[in-house]
Design a protein around this motif. Structure first.
Motif, PDB file in Angstrom:
ATOM      1  N   ASP A   1       0.813  -1.214   0.000  1.00  0.00           N
ATOM      2  CA  ASP A   1       0.000   0.000   0.000  1.00  0.00           C
ATOM      3  C   ASP A   1       0.848   1.268   0.000  1.00  0.00           C
ATOM      4  O   ASP A   1       0.524   2.241  -0.642  1.00  0.00           O
ATOM      5  N   PHE A   2       1.920   1.250   0.751  1.00  0.00           N
ATOM      6  CA  PHE A   2       2.852   2.371   0.712  1.00  0.00           C
ATOM      7  C   PHE A   2       4.196   2.009   1.340  1.00  0.00           C
ATOM      8  O   PHE A   2       4.394   0.869   1.768  1.00  0.00           O
ATOM      9  N   GLY A   3       5.105   2.982   1.373  1.00  0.00           N
ATOM     10  CA  GLY A   3       6.448   2.722   1.887  1.00  0.00           C
ATOM     11  C   GLY A   3       6.633   3.292   3.286  1.00  0.00           C
ATOM     12  O   GLY A   3       5.692   3.314   4.086  1.00  0.00           O
ATOM     13  N   ASN A   4       7.826   3.760   3.571  1.00  0.00           N
ATOM     14  CA  ASN A   4       8.123   4.220   4.926  1.00  0.00           C
ATOM     15  C   ASN A   4       8.104   5.737   5.083  1.00  0.00           C
ATOM     16  O   ASN A   4       8.457   6.257   6.136  1.00  0.00           O
ATOM     17  N   SER A   5       7.689   6.430   4.046  1.00  0.00           N
ATOM     18  CA  SER A   5       7.664   7.885   4.151  1.00  0.00           C
ATOM     19  C   SER A   5       6.619   8.322   5.171  1.00  0.00           C
ATOM     20  O   SER A   5       5.498   7.829   5.169  1.00  0.00           O
ATOM     21  N   PRO A   6       6.991   9.262   6.050  1.00  0.00           N
ATOM     22  CA  PRO A   6       5.991   9.746   7.015  1.00  0.00           C
ATOM     23  C   PRO A   6       4.775  10.371   6.319  1.00  0.00           C
ATOM     24  O   PRO A   6       3.684  10.383   6.893  1.00  0.00           O
ATOM     25  N   PHE A   7       4.954  10.831   5.092  1.00  0.00           N
ATOM     26  CA  PHE A   7       3.827  11.435   4.374  1.00  0.00           C
ATOM     27  C   PHE A   7       2.720  10.416   4.065  1.00  0.00           C
ATOM     28  O   PHE A   7       1.602  10.791   3.727  1.00  0.00           O
ATOM     29  N   SER A   8       3.030   9.136   4.188  1.00  0.00           N
ATOM     30  CA  SER A   8       2.005   8.106   3.999  1.00  0.00           C
ATOM     31  C   SER A   8       1.169   7.892   5.258  1.00  0.00           C
ATOM     32  O   SER A   8       0.188   7.171   5.226  1.00  0.00           O
ATOM     33  N   TYR A   9       1.578   8.495   6.357  1.00  0.00           N
ATOM     34  CA  TYR A   9       0.919   8.221   7.631  1.00  0.00           C
ATOM     35  C   TYR A   9      -0.030   9.342   8.068  1.00  0.00           C
ATOM     36  O   TYR A   9      -0.155   9.645   9.244  1.00  0.00           O
ATOM     37  N   THR A  10      -0.702   9.937   7.100  1.00  0.00           N
ATOM     38  CA  THR A  10      -1.689  10.980   7.383  1.00  0.00           C
ATOM     39  C   THR A  10      -2.987  10.359   7.897  1.00  0.00           C
ATOM     40  O   THR A  10      -3.228   9.159   7.718  1.00  0.00           O
ATOM     41  N   ALA A  11      -3.815  11.195   8.529  1.00  0.00           N
ATOM     42  CA  ALA A  11      -5.097  10.721   9.066  1.00  0.00           C
ATOM     43  C   ALA A  11      -5.950  10.086   7.963  1.00  0.00           C
ATOM     44  O   ALA A  11      -6.557   9.023   8.158  1.00  0.00           O
ATOM     45  N   GLU A  12      -5.970  10.724   6.807  1.00  0.00           N
ATOM     46  CA  GLU A  12      -6.766  10.171   5.685  1.00  0.00           C
ATOM     47  C   GLU A  12      -6.427   8.727   5.380  1.00  0.00           C
ATOM     48  O   GLU A  12      -7.277   7.915   5.062  1.00  0.00           O
ATOM     49  N   LYS A  13      -5.138   8.447   5.464  1.00  0.00           N
ATOM     50  CA  LYS A  13      -4.707   7.097   5.071  1.00  0.00           C
ATOM     51  C   LYS A  13      -4.771   6.092   6.210  1.00  0.00           C
ATOM     52  O   LYS A  13      -5.097   4.925   5.992  1.00  0.00           O
ATOM     53  N   VAL A  14      -4.439   6.528   7.437  1.00  0.00           N
ATOM     54  CA  VAL A  14      -4.247   5.511   8.488  1.00  0.00           C
ATOM     55  C   VAL A  14      -5.283   5.523   9.612  1.00  0.00           C
ATOM     56  O   VAL A  14      -5.321   4.571  10.406  1.00  0.00           O
ATOM     57  N   ALA A  15      -6.130   6.546   9.687  1.00  0.00           N
ATOM     58  CA  ALA A  15      -7.069   6.605  10.834  1.00  0.00           C
ATOM     59  C   ALA A  15      -7.908   5.334  10.914  1.00  0.00           C
ATOM     60  O   ALA A  15      -8.482   4.893   9.925  1.00  0.00           O
ATOM     61  N   GLY A  16      -7.920   4.743  12.097  1.00  0.00           N
ATOM     62  CA  GLY A  16      -8.707   3.540  12.323  1.00  0.00           C
ATOM     63  C   GLY A  16      -8.126   2.259  11.750  1.00  0.00           C
ATOM     64  O   GLY A  16      -8.685   1.175  11.919  1.00  0.00           O
ATOM     65  N   LYS A  17      -6.989   2.368  11.107  1.00  0.00           N
ATOM     66  CA  LYS A  17      -6.394   1.195  10.442  1.00  0.00           C
ATOM     67  C   LYS A  17      -5.223   0.612  11.241  1.00  0.00           C
ATOM     68  O   LYS A  17      -4.618   1.297  12.068  1.00  0.00           O
ATOM     69  N   THR A  18      -4.924  -0.627  10.945  1.00  0.00           N
ATOM     70  CA  THR A  18      -3.695  -1.220  11.470  1.00  0.00           C
ATOM     71  C   THR A  18      -2.683  -1.296  10.327  1.00  0.00           C
ATOM     72  O   THR A  18      -3.001  -1.798   9.247  1.00  0.00           O
ATOM     73  N   VAL A  19      -1.495  -0.751  10.590  1.00  0.00           N
ATOM     74  CA  VAL A  19      -0.456  -0.704   9.558  1.00  0.00           C
ATOM     75  C   VAL A  19       0.639  -1.710   9.906  1.00  0.00           C
ATOM     76  O   VAL A  19       1.095  -1.758  11.051  1.00  0.00           O
ATOM     77  N   VAL A  20       1.033  -2.505   8.935  1.00  0.00           N
ATOM     78  CA  VAL A  20       2.187  -3.380   9.129  1.00  0.00           C
ATOM     79  C   VAL A  20       3.379  -2.721   8.428  1.00  0.00           C
ATOM     80  O   VAL A  20       3.353  -2.504   7.215  1.00  0.00           O
ATOM     81  N   LEU A  21       4.387  -2.380   9.224  1.00  0.00           N
ATOM     82  CA  LEU A  21       5.506  -1.563   8.738  1.00  0.00           C
ATOM     83  C   LEU A  21       6.796  -2.386   8.704  1.00  0.00           C
ATOM     84  O   LEU A  21       7.189  -2.975   9.707  1.00  0.00           O
ATOM     85  N   THR A  22       7.428  -2.405   7.550  1.00  0.00           N
ATOM     86  CA  THR A  22       8.699  -3.134   7.434  1.00  0.00           C
ATOM     87  C   THR A  22       9.855  -2.204   7.782  1.00  0.00           C
ATOM     88  O   THR A  22      10.062  -1.201   7.109  1.00  0.00           O
TER      89      THR A  22
END
Lengths: 246, 246
Positions: B89-110
């Motif tokens: 879905d995306f990489g490690n950029s902090p810009f991917s971790y906005t509320a629009e993208k991650v609110a309420g979600k569980t993210v698996v981060l490598t």
């Protein structure tokens, strides 16, 4: 293209902050400098300067005693809790490494941190010994070697200490104008040296080791070990013996 | 006598400069702060601040894909050489971790370095996540904890890096007035922070990692990760999940 050639030709000067990190380096690609300012490598530099034929670093008092059997010409140096161990000739104070005491002799020196760092660096192109005492002589020699350089801080029980790092930073200070590629640890060590160089003794007073040394009553040793450029000999490892580089 | 009582009551704030040194500490006696400024712990702080339900750090892209099977609600973040891996879905950029993208979600981060540091710190009293983004909130919380604190720099491939150390020094800066006992690494980290704090971005430009990041074309991420105090959430490890400390 020419940039690539330059990069290939460039030498590295890296700082290994503790012996625990030595396995992260391809030691065989470097000249290694072992650094254990309080007090092993300072005493070694002073002893070799003062004509000791060789100094043999060992890690255990028992190993040191074993040399007693091998011949009377060995001087045995072993200390615990700041006191000379019974039956030994002297401890690790640099004041024991005067010409009167060590000239022409082989000294067996017990030093846990320093020996540990030496053993882990065995596969290096060459292993030499550094301290503030021989700082400029050592650095001048390193500049002429056309090899990568790894400054290995012996540290304290495998962890970081400030005095060894500060010395590594002092060597980087002398090398950096030569265009060596520096790693983050070399940059940090050099920056710390910038902060401390005005009064190294004072700077180190805030460290844990300074406290420990004070408790052992060896502040005079500390002051001695922080003298800059009072010697020019560079001890080099040959087999198990540290001898004067010629 | 009263001095002894004071010393017993004193807390320690220590800095572990690389994951390779974690075994030197009795981790179970500390609250551990994991630090991986470029970019894992910055992205984690930002994601948790922005309402991610949880972030699960894993070390391998393959482990990350395995979560695909477990349910569609996971967002999968994996990167190689600065690019999002196909099918993620995306990489490690902090810009991917906005509320629009991650609110309420569980993210698996490598994240190799960060996960490594986390795993080695498992036995800690508590594990929290630090970055410049949540510096003051984190430090304020640490002050209230009456526990020893170990700041663990994730570093680069088990070795020292300057950006993680500088952040550790920034935390020490906020703690040191509280009378924490500092080790040499904490003193050094704090001194380096003093040198860099005027312009951290500029200070870090001379490091190896800065160069690496520039090659990956992620300078914008770097600038983002060096913003101080734009978040207040403190991510804490619960089982394998990082969640918001409440």
């Amino acid at each position: 293209m020419s940039k690539n050639i330059e990069q290939q030709a460039g030498r590295s000067a890296h700082v290994c902050l503790t012996p625990a990190l030595i396995p992260l380096y391809k030691v065989e690609e470097y000249i290694v400098v072992i650094i254990d300012i309080f007090r092993a490598t300072s005493s070694i530099c002073y002893g070799i300067e003062n004509g000791a034929e060789a100094i043999i670093p060992v890690s255990q008092v028992e190993e040191c005693s074993a040399y007693r059997e091998k011949g009377l010409d060995y001087l045995l140096a072993a200390e615990r809790d700041g006191k000379v161990v019974d039956g030994f000739d002297f401890g690790n104070s640099p004041f024991s490494y005067t010409a009167e005491k060590v000239a022409g002799k082989t000294v067996v020196l017990t030093t846990t941190n320093g020996t540990h760092a030496l053993h882990l660096s065995r596969s290096a192109k060459k292993i030499v010994i550094g301290s503030f005492l021989n700082l400029t002589a050592l650095s001048a020699w390193l500049k002429t070697q056309h090899e990568n350089i790894l400054l290995v801080c012996a540290g304290w029980k495998n962890n970081f200490n400030l005095e060894d790092t500060l010395f590594a930073g002092a060597v980087i200070e002398q090398l950096k104008a030569e265009g060596f590629e520096l790693d983050d640890a070399a940059i940090a060590a050099n920056d710390l040296f910038q902060l401390g160089k005005g009064d190294i003794d004072e700077y180190l007073k805030k460290t844990s080791h300074g406290e420990r040394m004070k408790k052992l009553g060896i502040e005079k040793d500390i002051t001695f070990c922080l003298q800059v450029d009072i010697t020019t000999a560079i001890p080099v490892l040959q087999g198990e013996r540290l001898v004067k580089l010629v």
